[in-house]
Design a protein around this motif. Structure first.
Motif, PDB file in Angstrom:
ATOM      1  N   SER A 209       0.701  69.048  21.719  1.00  0.00           N
ATOM      2  CA  SER A 209       0.346  70.483  21.722  1.00  0.00           C
ATOM      3  C   SER A 209       1.350  71.268  22.542  1.00  0.00           C
ATOM      4  CB  SER A 209      -1.024  70.714  22.355  1.00  0.00           C
ATOM      5  OG  SER A 209      -1.988  70.096  21.615  1.00  0.00           O
ATOM      6  N   LEU A 210       1.668  70.749  23.722  1.00  0.00           N
ATOM      7  CA  LEU A 210       2.618  71.462  24.583  1.00  0.00           C
ATOM      8  C   LEU A 210       3.999  71.531  23.935  1.00  0.00           C
ATOM      9  CD1 LEU A 210       1.444  69.984  27.993  1.00  0.00           C
ATOM     10  CD2 LEU A 210       1.362  72.391  27.354  1.00  0.00           C
ATOM     11  N   LEU A 211       4.285  70.570  23.063  1.00  0.00           N
ATOM     12  CA  LEU A 211       5.573  70.583  22.349  1.00  0.00           C
ATOM     13  C   LEU A 211       5.490  71.409  21.064  1.00  0.00           C
ATOM     14  CD1 LEU A 211       6.524  66.810  22.875  1.00  0.00           C
ATOM     15  CD2 LEU A 211       7.811  68.778  23.740  1.00  0.00           C
ATOM     16  N   GLY A 212       4.400  72.142  20.891  1.00  0.00           N
ATOM     17  CA  GLY A 212       4.279  73.067  19.762  1.00  0.00           C
ATOM     18  C   GLY A 212       3.984  72.400  18.431  1.00  0.00           C
ATOM     19  N   GLN A 213       3.511  71.139  18.473  1.00  0.00           N
ATOM     20  CA  GLN A 213       3.369  70.380  17.224  1.00  0.00           C
ATOM     21  C   GLN A 213       2.004  70.548  16.548  1.00  0.00           C
ATOM     22  OE1 GLN A 213       6.316  68.648  16.070  1.00  0.00           O
ATOM     23  NE2 GLN A 213       6.967  70.054  17.694  1.00  0.00           N
ATOM     24  N   ALA A 214       1.097  71.283  17.175  1.00  0.00           N
ATOM     25  CA  ALA A 214      -0.241  71.565  16.617  1.00  0.00           C
ATOM     26  C   ALA A 214      -0.933  70.324  16.045  1.00  0.00           C
ATOM     27  CB  ALA A 214      -0.128  72.662  15.543  1.00  0.00           C
ATOM     28  N   PRO A 215      -1.147  69.302  16.869  1.00  0.00           N
ATOM     29  CA  PRO A 215      -1.831  68.108  16.342  1.00  0.00           C
ATOM     30  C   PRO A 215      -3.304  68.400  16.081  1.00  0.00           C
ATOM     31  CG  PRO A 215      -1.563  67.950  18.725  1.00  0.00           C
ATOM     32  CD  PRO A 215      -0.863  69.209  18.304  1.00  0.00           C
ATOM     33  N   PRO A 216      -3.892  67.859  15.001  1.00  0.00           N
ATOM     34  CA  PRO A 216      -5.320  68.073  14.788  1.00  0.00           C
ATOM     35  C   PRO A 216      -6.131  67.375  15.883  1.00  0.00           C
ATOM     36  CG  PRO A 216      -4.393  66.573  13.126  1.00  0.00           C
ATOM     37  CD  PRO A 216      -3.252  67.058  13.960  1.00  0.00           C
ATOM     38  N   ALA A 217      -7.184  68.024  16.347  1.00  0.00           N
ATOM     39  CA  ALA A 217      -7.992  67.466  17.443  1.00  0.00           C
ATOM     40  C   ALA A 217      -8.589  66.109  17.050  1.00  0.00           C
ATOM     41  CB  ALA A 217      -9.092  68.452  17.823  1.00  0.00           C
ATOM     42  N   SER A 218      -8.783  65.917  15.737  1.00  0.00           N
ATOM     43  CA  SER A 218      -9.400  64.668  15.283  1.00  0.00           C
ATOM     44  C   SER A 218      -8.547  63.438  15.615  1.00  0.00           C
ATOM     45  CB  SER A 218      -9.630  64.733  13.767  1.00  0.00           C
ATOM     46  OG  SER A 218      -8.384  64.941  13.128  1.00  0.00           O
ATOM     47  N   LEU A 219      -7.280  63.646  15.908  1.00  0.00           N
ATOM     48  CA  LEU A 219      -6.399  62.507  16.236  1.00  0.00           C
ATOM     49  C   LEU A 219      -6.890  61.738  17.451  1.00  0.00           C
ATOM     50  CD1 LEU A 219      -2.668  63.687  15.948  1.00  0.00           C
ATOM     51  CD2 LEU A 219      -3.842  61.961  14.569  1.00  0.00           C
ATOM     52  N   ILE A 220      -7.579  62.451  18.338  1.00  0.00           N
ATOM     53  CA  ILE A 220      -8.027  61.827  19.590  1.00  0.00           C
ATOM     54  C   ILE A 220      -8.906  60.607  19.311  1.00  0.00           C
ATOM     55  CG2 ILE A 220      -9.449  62.219  21.672  1.00  0.00           C
ATOM     56  CD1 ILE A 220      -8.254  65.011  21.787  1.00  0.00           C
ATOM     57  N   ALA A 221      -9.618  60.650  18.185  1.00  0.00           N
ATOM     58  CA  ALA A 221     -10.529  59.546  17.856  1.00  0.00           C
ATOM     59  C   ALA A 221      -9.805  58.383  17.162  1.00  0.00           C
ATOM     60  CB  ALA A 221     -11.642  60.069  16.950  1.00  0.00           C
ATOM     61  N   ARG A 222      -8.515  58.561  16.885  1.00  0.00           N
ATOM     62  CA  ARG A 222      -7.770  57.508  16.182  1.00  0.00           C
ATOM     63  C   ARG A 222      -7.108  56.562  17.180  1.00  0.00           C
ATOM     64  NH1 ARG A 222      -5.796  60.208  11.493  1.00  0.00           N
ATOM     65  NH2 ARG A 222      -4.790  58.266  10.853  1.00  0.00           N
ATOM     66  N   SER A 223      -6.389  55.563  16.661  1.00  0.00           N
ATOM     67  CA  SER A 223      -5.696  54.622  17.565  1.00  0.00           C
ATOM     68  C   SER A 223      -4.415  55.275  18.102  1.00  0.00           C
ATOM     69  CB  SER A 223      -5.340  53.349  16.796  1.00  0.00           C
ATOM     70  OG  SER A 223      -4.374  53.664  15.805  1.00  0.00           O
ATOM     71  N   VAL A 224      -3.907  54.699  19.182  1.00  0.00           N
ATOM     72  CA  VAL A 224      -2.647  55.201  19.746  1.00  0.00           C
ATOM     73  C   VAL A 224      -1.551  55.154  18.678  1.00  0.00           C
ATOM     74  CG1 VAL A 224      -0.793  54.624  21.397  1.00  0.00           C
ATOM     75  CG2 VAL A 224      -3.173  54.644  22.148  1.00  0.00           C
ATOM     76  N   GLY A 225      -1.485  54.046  17.941  1.00  0.00           N
ATOM     77  CA  GLY A 225      -0.464  53.897  16.900  1.00  0.00           C
ATOM     78  C   GLY A 225      -0.569  54.990  15.850  1.00  0.00           C
ATOM     79  N   SER A 226      -1.812  55.365  15.491  1.00  0.00           N
ATOM     80  CA  SER A 226      -1.982  56.425  14.482  1.00  0.00           C
ATOM     81  C   SER A 226      -1.513  57.772  15.022  1.00  0.00           C
ATOM     82  CB  SER A 226      -3.444  56.583  14.066  1.00  0.00           C
ATOM     83  OG  SER A 226      -3.983  55.364  13.724  1.00  0.00           O
ATOM     84  N   VAL A 227      -1.768  58.020  16.308  1.00  0.00           N
ATOM     85  CA  VAL A 227      -1.329  59.302  16.887  1.00  0.00           C
ATOM     86  C   VAL A 227       0.202  59.365  16.843  1.00  0.00           C
ATOM     87  CG1 VAL A 227      -1.365  60.820  18.903  1.00  0.00           C
ATOM     88  CG2 VAL A 227      -3.331  59.339  18.438  1.00  0.00           C
ATOM     89  N   ILE A 228       0.831  58.264  17.240  1.00  0.00           N
ATOM     90  CA  ILE A 228       2.308  58.233  17.243  1.00  0.00           C
ATOM     91  C   ILE A 228       2.847  58.375  15.816  1.00  0.00           C
ATOM     92  CG2 ILE A 228       4.303  56.709  17.683  1.00  0.00           C
ATOM     93  CD1 ILE A 228       3.276  58.051  20.203  1.00  0.00           C
ATOM     94  N   ASP A 229       2.221  57.664  14.880  1.00  0.00           N
ATOM     95  CA  ASP A 229       2.685  57.784  13.478  1.00  0.00           C
ATOM     96  C   ASP A 229       2.577  59.230  13.002  1.00  0.00           C
ATOM     97  OD1 ASP A 229       3.203  55.123  13.396  1.00  0.00           O
ATOM     98  OD2 ASP A 229       1.414  54.568  12.241  1.00  0.00           O
ATOM     99  N   TRP A 230       1.446  59.877  13.323  1.00  0.00           N
ATOM    100  CA  TRP A 230       1.278  61.287  12.927  1.00  0.00           C
ATOM    101  C   TRP A 230       2.394  62.128  13.542  1.00  0.00           C
ATOM    102  CZ3 TRP A 230       1.126  65.963  15.166  1.00  0.00           C
ATOM    103  CH2 TRP A 230       0.761  67.035  14.334  1.00  0.00           C
ATOM    104  N   ALA A 231       2.649  61.859  14.839  1.00  0.00           N
ATOM    105  CA  ALA A 231       3.635  62.682  15.568  1.00  0.00           C
ATOM    106  C   ALA A 231       5.025  62.540  14.954  1.00  0.00           C
ATOM    107  CB  ALA A 231       3.660  62.265  17.037  1.00  0.00           C
ATOM    108  N   VAL A 232       5.389  61.316  14.582  1.00  0.00           N
ATOM    109  CA  VAL A 232       6.717  61.089  13.994  1.00  0.00           C
ATOM    110  C   VAL A 232       6.780  61.724  12.600  1.00  0.00           C
ATOM    111  CG1 VAL A 232       8.290  59.296  13.122  1.00  0.00           C
ATOM    112  CG2 VAL A 232       7.178  59.008  15.366  1.00  0.00           C
TER     113      VAL A 232
END
Ligand code: GLU
Length: 302
Positions: free
Chosen positions: A256-279
């Protein structure tokens, strides 16, 4: 095809904290989103500041946050011979000179961006009776400009903004500026993505790359996180520790601070899924064009 190579270069002076995580996340996502390699370097040259075991802790923390690096980890303490060789070459080519000034003497010049400009006392040779303490790089007049991936154009005239700067300190330790340039070249780094506290170092590093005949990487400086009072979140500031039970939330906050607007639902996913989304969704143009940005207190601490 030239492959992008990025890197992360923490100093092992303590555990990784939120302020460093954001730079690691930005560098990782930026490189991986282009299919590049991401290297890890441990900046352990400044031995008085190194905390034993901090390197291992940092490596474990990065792995826990899903930030997996490629290839072997480069420790700067293993590179002393290469640094000494570069200092020798720079002196031999008259790019660098021995300086016999004490810290106080070196600081007697006019004001520059990061302190007084070196007054030039030893530039044309050590004055009689003086012996070498440090080694400085001679800078040339003229503007050095970088086109920062996130901050846009940034320029300095090293002669009037910085002055001849130290590449080997009086305690014999290779200065950060030289070590980082040699190591970025050694690891084939094409993109240096890091915190904006190092933006003002970039023109010195470009100059060093040029003096050494090394390719200049692209630079990108992401905002440094400051607290509500505007203080940089450094290792000495409390309330920064990373919580291994809240990794997804902290990654989402970085994004969020990097301006990437991640969906809040990511918090419930695995760390790997958050990173995959981010990439997959990395949008460099959305990184705020600011050198500082504020961390909002977590809900419940307002
Ligand atoms: N080791 C430096 C630090 O932790 C970063 C060096 C760099 O990214 O160039 O501040």
């Amino acid at each position: 095809m030239v492959r992008n190579v990025g890197r992360y270069a923490p100093s092992p002076t303590g555990p990784l904290h939120f302020g460093s995580l954001i730079a690691a996340v930005a560098s990782f996502c930026h490189t991986r989103s282009q299919g590049g390699l991401w290297h890890l370097r441990i900046d352990d040259l400044d031995t008085p500041r190194v905390v034993p075991g901090a390197d291992r802790a940092i490596r474990e923390t990065l792995a826990g946050f899903g930030l997996r690096h490629d290839g072997p980890v480069l420790y700067q303490s293993d590179r002393r011979a290469a640094y000494a060789d570069a200092v020798k070459r720079l002196r031999g080519a008259s790019y660098a000179f021995d300086c016999g000034c004490t810290r106080r003497e070196a600081q007697s010049g006019s004001a520059g961006l990061e302190g007084p400009i070196y007054p030039g006392t030893c530039r044309e040779g050590l004055p009689a009776g003086r012996s070498a303490r440090s080694v400085r790089l001679r800078v040339a007049a003229g503007v050095i400009e970088i086109c920062d991936r996130f901050q846009g154009r940034y320029a300095q005239d090293l002669a009037t903004d910085i002055g001849d700067f130290v590449i080997r300190r009086a305690d014999g330790i290779t200065a950060y500026q030289l070590a980082t340039v040699l190591d970025d070249a050694e690891q084939g780094v094409t993109e240096v993505i890091r915190g904006a506290d190092l933006l003002s170092s970039s023109p010195r590093q470009v100059w060093l790359h040029r003096c050494l005949g090394l390719p200049v990487p692209v630079y990108g400086h992401v905002p440094v996180i400051v607290d509500a009072a505007g203080e940089k979140l450094g290792k000495s500031t409390g309330a920064l520790a990373l919580d291994p039970t809240q990794r997804q939330a902290q990654l989402v906050e970085c994004l969020s601070l990097l301006g990437q607007a991640p969906p809040a639902s990511l918090i419930a996913r695995s760390v790997g899924s958050v990173i995959d989304w981010a990439v997959d969704n990395w949008a460099p143009d959305h990184v705020p064009r600011r050198t500082r940005c504020r961390r909002r207190p977590p809900p419940g601490q307002l």
